[in-house]
Motif scaffolding. Structure first.
Motif, PDB file in Angstrom:
ATOM      1  N   UNK A 173       0.841  -1.202   0.000  1.00 49.83           N
ATOM      2  CA  UNK A 173       0.000   0.000   0.000  1.00 49.83           C
ATOM      3  C   UNK A 173       0.877   1.254   0.000  1.00 49.83           C
ATOM      4  N   UNK A 174       1.958   1.212   0.794  1.00 46.16           N
ATOM      5  CA  UNK A 174       2.819   2.387   0.900  1.00 46.16           C
ATOM      6  C   UNK A 174       3.503   2.699  -0.421  1.00 46.16           C
ATOM      7  N   UNK A 175       3.651   1.691  -1.272  1.00 48.16           N
ATOM      8  CA  UNK A 175       4.253   1.934  -2.580  1.00 48.16           C
ATOM      9  C   UNK A 175       3.204   2.321  -3.613  1.00 48.16           C
ATOM     10  N   UNK A 176       1.968   2.464  -3.165  1.00 44.36           N
ATOM     11  CA  UNK A 176       0.912   2.848  -4.088  1.00 44.36           C
ATOM     12  C   UNK A 176       0.479   1.720  -5.006  1.00 44.36           C
ATOM     13  N   UNK A 177       0.729   0.470  -4.613  1.00 40.55           N
ATOM     14  CA  UNK A 177       0.271  -0.642  -5.443  1.00 40.55           C
ATOM     15  C   UNK A 177      -1.240  -0.771  -5.322  1.00 40.55           C
TER      16      UNK A 177
ATOM     17  N   UNK B  83      -3.056   6.371  -5.321  1.00 37.58           N
ATOM     18  CA  UNK B  83      -1.911   5.630  -5.848  1.00 37.58           C
ATOM     19  C   UNK B  83      -0.769   6.558  -6.228  1.00 37.58           C
ATOM     20  N   UNK B  86       0.806   8.048  -3.066  1.00 35.44           N
ATOM     21  CA  UNK B  86       1.724   7.140  -2.361  1.00 35.44           C
ATOM     22  C   UNK B  86       2.994   6.889  -3.161  1.00 35.44           C
ATOM     23  N   UNK B  87       2.910   7.071  -4.476  1.00 35.79           N
ATOM     24  CA  UNK B  87       4.137   6.946  -5.256  1.00 35.79           C
ATOM     25  C   UNK B  87       5.128   8.024  -4.841  1.00 35.79           C
ATOM     26  N   UNK B 110       6.613  -2.543  -8.044  1.00 35.16           N
ATOM     27  CA  UNK B 110       6.206  -1.137  -7.911  1.00 35.16           C
ATOM     28  C   UNK B 110       6.456  -0.327  -9.177  1.00 35.16           C
ATOM     29  N   UNK B 114       3.422   1.864 -11.700  1.00 33.48           N
ATOM     30  CA  UNK B 114       3.317   3.308 -11.921  1.00 33.48           C
ATOM     31  C   UNK B 114       3.861   3.788 -13.257  1.00 33.48           C
ATOM     32  N   UNK B 163      11.408   1.941  -2.651  1.00 29.21           N
ATOM     33  CA  UNK B 163      10.717   3.223  -2.555  1.00 29.21           C
ATOM     34  C   UNK B 163      11.366   4.250  -3.472  1.00 29.21           C
ATOM     35  N   UNK B 166      10.662   4.734  -7.385  1.00 25.76           N
ATOM     36  CA  UNK B 166       9.475   5.455  -7.847  1.00 25.76           C
ATOM     37  C   UNK B 166       9.689   6.959  -7.867  1.00 25.76           C
TER      38      UNK B 166
END
Ligand SMILES: Nc1ncnc2c1ncn2[C@@H]1O[C@H](COP(=O)(O)OP(=O)(O)OP(=O)(O)O)[C@@H](O)[C@H]1O
Ligand SMILES: [Mg+2]
Lengths: 284, 258
Positions: A173-177, B83, B86-87, B110, B114, B163, B166
């Motif tokens: 979730x934190x990676x925006x998946x 989304x 959070x990216x 990840x 994106x 992390x 991204x």
């Protein structure tokens, strides 16, 4: 005081009991398998495996029976997995919070897992054969088996999903998946080993089941031409030969032998496949 | 005030009936490092998970107040594209938990979510981010092996990498070194130092020396039983460590610094 003297005895006694029970289990296994091998193996040949039965199954082969078994098995597995996965995911509450209204439904799943197979057979007969008009067919049989396996499979998958650490989900979730990515790329690979267990249960049930299938897939012995044909599985064949057909015992034993070999073989294949998948997705 | 990345006004968080923290007012300036320190249980981790809105996954949370990100309110904002938000907000947790898959997939999952990249571009990105976190030489020959076989420090750097790949604007780090040995800590710290120039960092740490080494700004959380956590003092690193205003801060810093 007494216990002090007895204490040195406890361990050897325990060891003895342990050994005895292991031997008992092994002996029973050897007895059953040995009996089947002894009676079945010498008479097995290609004609038996690939031939068609004649004389009500006393003579000839069991090709139609093997085919029907494989079809029913495949239908049961294919129908079970998606539903079990979604049910398991739903109750594990990993990705979506479960509204309290739905929690009691879990009980139903537990109860369903304990319902005897005859009841499923009756249900399958009423619903798939009659109501949906599939008649006595491989499809009805496979779907009935799927219903039977579903609660247990869902339970196994629910536990598997629940045991996934929350950090994987929140990390995703934190990676925006998206939820779908988390589900398909992270959660599904983590539960693959449990999918093996489900395969093995499906296979075991499908190969062993007679009661539920008598009502649904019937016991026709012809080569199935479509999924809407009736067909008997190996277990039903054994049951029929040994109970209803005088002089069918020899072929019953041969069929039992095939059944055991098939069980081992399919277990092995499922095991290898899953290990390959796991390695592909988890790395070496 | 364009040079604040986050502006937090009167933020209160309750979980169930329990107040976790209240009355938080804080600006987090762009391209600087802010360290959050304070005793255990005062709500530092909960505060971080408000900044990336992961708190919304906890049942029965109640968030009052305002969190602005580049001058846009992000809490209770249905128009926010979660989304892509959070990216831009990278998060590193206390426990290094790479996904249970290969090292490459940890980065490509990840990335593919994106960006649409060609295979070669993807591989370049993966290689460059692994170089950035100093893992490339160590793991280039086993990039298709399981990430679970890495050491703790390597895992944490992989989590940083997934992390960073991204291109986030800010990194939120919750005690990123607490599960690591001194040498891995040093490597991760050096990495944070290197990243300082190009992104905003918010780091929670119990290691005051680390806060001193890394941070431009220090925020001290404190705790009281009725209202939960609150900010007792904040300011630039030099000022806070040399002449704290509050007695509590002084004794906390002295106690912890020894
Ligand atoms: N999911 C939750 N449900 C209920 N209470 C929670 C939850 N998460 C945190 N809390 C409570 O919030 C308070 C603050 O927790 P938090 O983890 O934010 O503290 P912390 O400052 O990060 O502590 P530490 O330095 O030990 O990590 C604690 O009292 C904790 O019990
Ligand atoms: Mg914490």
């Amino acid at each position: 005081m007494l216990s002090l003297y007895l204490r040195p005895m406890i361990n050897p006694c325990f060891q003895g009991v342990k050994l005895a029970s292991v031997l008992a289990v092994v002996a029973v296994f050897i007895w059953i398998v040995g009996d089947i091998f002894w009676q079945g193996l010498p008479k097995i040949n290609a004609d038996f495996l690939f031939g068609t039965p004649s004389n009500a199954g006393r003579d000839g082969g069991i090709r139609p029976v093997i085919l029907s078994t494989i079809y029913i098995l495949a239908i049961a597995i294919l129908a079970t997995l998606p539903f079990a996965t979604l049910t398991g995911l739903f109750f594990s509450e990993k990705l979506f919070p479960l509204s309290p209204i739905f929690r009691p439904l879990q009980r139903f799943v537990d109860i369903l897992a304990g319902v005897p197979s005859v009841v499923f057979g009756l249900f399958g007969n009423t619903y798939f054969c009659n109501y949906l008009g599939m008649g006595y067919s491989i499809l009805s049989g496979g779907l009935t088996l799927a219903c039977m396996i579903l609660p247990l499979a869902a339970k196994i998958l629910q536990n598997a999903f629940s045991s996934i650490p929350n950090e994987y989900v929140s990390g995703g979730e934190a990676l925006g998946l998206s939820k779908f990515t988390i589900f398909s790329k992270i959660m599904i690979p983590s539960v693959l080993p449990q999918v093996t267990a489900i395969y093995i249960i499906c296979i075991g049930r499908a190969l062993a089941e007679t009661a539920a299938l008598l009502f649904t897939s019937g016991y026709v012995m012809r080569d199935p031409e479509s999924l809407f044909d009736s067909g008997r599985t190996l277990s039903i064949h054994i049951y029929d030969l040994s109970m209803n057909i005088t002089g069918g015992n020899a072929n019953a034993y041969k069929t039992a032998f095939v059944l055991v070999i098939m069980l081992l073989l399919i277990n092995y294949i499922a095991h290898i496949t899953i290990r390959k998948w796991t390695r592909l997705s988890h790395g070496r | 005030m364009a040079d604040n990345l986050f502006e937090i006004q009167d933020l209160c968080l309750c979980i169930g009936n329990k107040p976790i923290f209240s009355g938080i007012n804080l600006n987090i300036p762009k391209n600087q490092t802010t360290a959050i320190i304070g005793p255990s249980g005062c709500g530092k981790s909960s505060f971080l998970s408000c900044l990336n809105l992961l708190i919304t996954h906890i049942s029965k949370y109640r968030l009052v107040g305002k969190i602005c990100w580049n001058n846009n309110k992000i809490n209770d904002n249905n128009d926010l594209d979660m989304h892509s938000f959070r990216r831009k907000v990278g998060t590193v947790f206390q426990q290094p938990m790479p996904f249970p898959t290969t090292i490459r997939k940890n980065l490509s999952i990840p990335l593919r979510q994106h960006f649409r990249l060609k295979r070669s571009e993807e591989n370049d990105r993966i290689e460059s981010v692994l170089k950035e976190v100093g893992l490339w030489e160590e793991i280039r020959h086993r990039i298709d092996h399981s990430a679970n076989d890495l050491s703790g420090g390597q895992k944490q750097r992989l989590c940083l990498a997934r992390a960073l790949i991204l291109n986030p604007d800010v990194m939120l780090m919750d005690e990123p070194c607490s599960a690591l040995d001194p040498i891995s800590t040093q490597t991760v710290e050096a990495l944070i130092q290197k990243l300082k120039s190009k992104l905003t960092t918010v780091i929670v740490t119990h290691n005051l020396q680390q806060a001193k080494r890394l941070a431009d700004h220090i925020v001290v959380f404190w705790f009281d039983v009725q209202s939960g956590g609150y900010i007792i003092e904040s300011g630039s690193s030099e000022k806070l460590f040399s002449s704290p205003e509050e007695d509590i801060t002084r004794s906390y810093l002295r106690g912890a610094l020894g």
